[in-house]
Write an enzyme that holds these catalytic residues in place. Sequence first.
Site, PDB file in Angstrom:
ATOM      1  N   GLY A   1       0.831  -1.216   0.000  1.00 43.88           N
ATOM      2  CA  GLY A   1       0.000   0.000   0.000  1.00 43.88           C
ATOM      3  C   GLY A   1       0.855   1.251   0.000  1.00 43.88           C
TER       4      GLY A   1
ATOM      5  N   GLY B   1       2.650   3.695   1.412  1.00 43.63           N
ATOM      6  CA  GLY B   1       3.207   3.942   2.742  1.00 43.63           C
ATOM      7  C   GLY B   1       3.732   5.351   2.905  1.00 43.63           C
TER       8      GLY B   1
ATOM      9  N   LYS C   1       4.277  12.160  -3.151  1.00 42.43           N
ATOM     10  CA  LYS C   1       5.102  11.039  -2.692  1.00 42.43           C
ATOM     11  C   LYS C   1       6.105  11.581  -1.671  1.00 42.43           C
ATOM     12  CE  LYS C   1       7.929   7.363  -4.805  1.00 42.43           C
ATOM     13  NZ  LYS C   1       8.440   6.866  -6.093  1.00 42.43           N
TER      14      LYS C   1
ATOM     15  N   GLY D   1       7.386   7.484   6.026  1.00 39.53           N
ATOM     16  CA  GLY D   1       6.449   8.199   5.148  1.00 39.53           C
ATOM     17  C   GLY D   1       7.095   9.302   4.337  1.00 39.53           C
TER      18      GLY D   1
ATOM     19  N   ARG E   1       3.598  13.305  -8.255  1.00 39.47           N
ATOM     20  CA  ARG E   1       3.568  12.395  -9.400  1.00 39.47           C
ATOM     21  C   ARG E   1       2.214  12.472 -10.082  1.00 39.47           C
ATOM     22  NH1 ARG E   1       5.562   6.369  -8.296  1.00 39.47           N
ATOM     23  NH2 ARG E   1       3.785   6.280  -6.868  1.00 39.47           N
TER      24      ARG E   1
ATOM     25  N   ARG F   1      -1.937  -1.010  -9.800  1.00 42.26           N
ATOM     26  CA  ARG F   1      -0.827  -1.911 -10.118  1.00 42.26           C
ATOM     27  C   ARG F   1      -1.334  -3.346 -10.181  1.00 42.26           C
ATOM     28  NH1 ARG F   1       3.218   1.271  -7.131  1.00 42.26           N
ATOM     29  NH2 ARG F   1       2.167   3.221  -6.673  1.00 42.26           N
TER      30      ARG F   1
ATOM     31  N   ASP G   1       4.048  -4.889  -7.501  1.00 40.78           N
ATOM     32  CA  ASP G   1       3.493  -3.625  -6.981  1.00 40.78           C
ATOM     33  C   ASP G   1       4.072  -2.428  -7.727  1.00 40.78           C
ATOM     34  OD1 ASP G   1       5.815  -4.662  -5.468  1.00 40.78           O
ATOM     35  OD2 ASP G   1       5.772  -2.704  -4.497  1.00 40.78           O
TER      36      ASP G   1
ATOM     37  N   ASP H   1       7.264   3.983 -10.606  1.00 35.49           N
ATOM     38  CA  ASP H   1       8.137   3.695  -9.461  1.00 35.49           C
ATOM     39  C   ASP H   1       9.611   3.642  -9.852  1.00 35.49           C
ATOM     40  OD1 ASP H   1       6.182   3.909  -7.639  1.00 35.49           O
ATOM     41  OD2 ASP H   1       6.218   1.837  -6.957  1.00 35.49           O
TER      42      ASP H   1
HETATM   43  P1  AMP Z   1       9.015   1.058  -3.293  1.00 36.70           P
HETATM   44  O1  AMP Z   1      10.281   0.319  -3.027  1.00 36.70           O
HETATM   45  O2  AMP Z   1       9.164   2.545  -3.317  1.00 36.70           O
HETATM   46  O3  AMP Z   1       8.270   0.537  -4.468  1.00 36.70           O
HETATM   47  O4  AMP Z   1       8.095   0.791  -2.012  1.00 36.70           O
HETATM   48  C1  AMP Z   1       7.716  -0.494  -1.569  1.00 36.70           C
HETATM   49  C2  AMP Z   1       6.742  -0.358  -0.419  1.00 36.70           C
HETATM   50  O5  AMP Z   1       7.381   0.276   0.705  1.00 36.70           O
HETATM   51  C3  AMP Z   1       5.518   0.489  -0.718  1.00 36.70           C
HETATM   52  O6  AMP Z   1       4.431  -0.052  -0.020  1.00 36.70           O
HETATM   53  C4  AMP Z   1       5.899   1.837  -0.156  1.00 36.70           C
HETATM   54  O7  AMP Z   1       4.781   2.621   0.162  1.00 36.70           O
HETATM   55  C5  AMP Z   1       6.678   1.455   1.075  1.00 36.70           C
HETATM   56  N1  AMP Z   1       7.659   2.493   1.458  1.00 36.70           N
HETATM   57  C6  AMP Z   1       8.789   2.814   0.813  1.00 36.70           C
HETATM   58  N2  AMP Z   1       9.438   3.798   1.454  1.00 36.70           N
HETATM   59  C7  AMP Z   1       8.710   4.135   2.535  1.00 36.70           C
HETATM   60  C8  AMP Z   1       8.850   5.086   3.595  1.00 36.70           C
HETATM   61  N3  AMP Z   1       9.892   5.902   3.663  1.00 36.70           N
HETATM   62  N4  AMP Z   1       7.865   5.136   4.516  1.00 36.70           N
HETATM   63  C9  AMP Z   1       6.813   4.306   4.456  1.00 36.70           C
HETATM   64  N5  AMP Z   1       6.627   3.389   3.504  1.00 36.70           N
HETATM   65  C10 AMP Z   1       7.557   3.297   2.545  1.00 36.70           C
HETATM   66 MG    MG Z   2       6.620   0.771  -5.356  1.00 40.30          MG
END
Ligand code: AMP
Ligand code: MG
Length: 491
Positions: free
Chosen positions: A87, A89, A110, A123, A173, A180, A249, A259
């Site tokens: 989800g 995050g 983002k 976050g 974005r 996805r 995802d 992404d």
């Molecule tokens: P990504 O590697 O950016 O595709 O992210 C993979 C998952 O990790 C997704 O669910 C993101 O929302 C979550 N995520 C990545 N970075 C963070 C962060 N700094 N804080 C919270 N969730 C994150």
């Molecule tokens: Mg991602």
Amino acid sequence: MTRFPFEHSYGQLPDRFFAKVSPTPVAAPRMIRLNRALAADLGLDAAALDGPEGAAIFAGNQIPPEAEPIAIAYAGHQFGQFVPQLGDGRAILLGELIDREGHRRDIQLKGAGRTPFSRRGDGRAALGPVLREYLISEAMAALGVPTTRALAAVLTGEQVARETFLPGAVFTRVAASHIRVGTFQFFAARGDVEGVRALADHVITRHYPALAGEANPYLALLNAVIGAVAALVAQWMGLGFIHGVMNTDNMSVAGETIDYGPCAFMEAYDPETVFSSIDHGGRYAYNNQPLMAQWNLARLAETLIPLIDPDPQQALTLARAAIAGFDARFQEAYLTVMRKKFGFFTQQEEDAALIKNLFAAMARSGADFTLTFRALSEAAADPEQEEAVRRLFANAEDASAFLDAWRKRLEREEAEPGTRREAMRAVNPAYIPRNHRVEAVITAAVERDDFAPFEELLAVVTNPYADQPEMAKYREPAAPHERVTQTFCGT
Ligand code: AMP
Ligand code: MG
């Protein structure tokens, strides 16, 4: 105040599809860059937004009245391992805008703070990955590849803790949608067939409206996504683009590149190239991308089984046939891309084998992917320019064999050399965002608060097919001491 006439088609789906959550305000928003052209395409007042008001909005400090912020639920296979809940995050969808061409587009922040999907994350986003995504997604758009877009980058005035403390930033974005393969998996994993159906209906209405009248709309949807992804990955292959984290995802059902994490363009051609620091097995290596795309599409197919046919065996047979069809569809898209790159106007039986041989010569000689095709474009109209191609090959015999085979193939066609040169220059860029340049831009911004190199590189790579002689240094591959062999995820 600038008006954002948001709509919320995703927000009208059932409650379990998302969480209502607002961005967390930041200390001191400062606009790094607003994409004025894109803002105008979205019907926004670009001039009004390119300053403190825009910084406050795109940092999440000021929520436009018509926004209904949500974080979307999804799941996904990460490097082959299923994670039932991921989800947004750190991403928050403000709403959808209808652009000047009538297309519905998501506006998402983002790095806007924690959400119910944050797990242990903060976050937030660091400045480096925000600049990387801005540069590479805008370069991809200029190169003609379907992609999410960069509307704005703002500094938060806060630090984020990674291996060290880094400046925080928020990236805005724009996407056809943020749905996805993993979004489908979220519901399928819970046995929530009605959730899958509602999502599939939404995707058909939004991205593939022509399918609504099909006898089997869900099978048609699967086939449409397969076609879109096959075409997308073929375009990546034509540019030497390596996504780096093709988890389910990170694969959009709208067929956009999404992404941007450890992605990069390869320089010396090597089909096994991997940049991502976490991709130890080379799962997402350049040459593996079509196979991984097909693997992801098979995961999408699994979620659609209950919708495709009431008889599970029949549904499986139909889904398997669709997934098997990826090979031919990808091959066709790939050959279309490559014929254009090599300047072939006709289709010949031996093209697939010939193209393979040409790439094998490039691989043996470590020829720079981008420079080879650009030099070849010039050689199409002027054989003296073949010398420039030769110089890119370490091995002279490889270069001669490559050029001889290419010339022989060209001789089978009637085409005016100048016409061929122009056609090739229109698909073979002079400029890509080379990794060492991207890294240098990030270093200047992060360590010296200097955004001039970012602006310059952005201007160069968003005009990739023009010669721009005064910017010629950006054409050059990294010198050995500048070479970047590893890239990192945005987290
Ligand atoms: P990504 O590697 O950016 O595709 O992210 C993979 C998952 O990790 C997704 O669910 C993101 O929302 C979550 N995520 C990545 N970075 C963070 C962060 N700094 N804080 C919270 N969730 C994150
Ligand atoms: Mg991602």
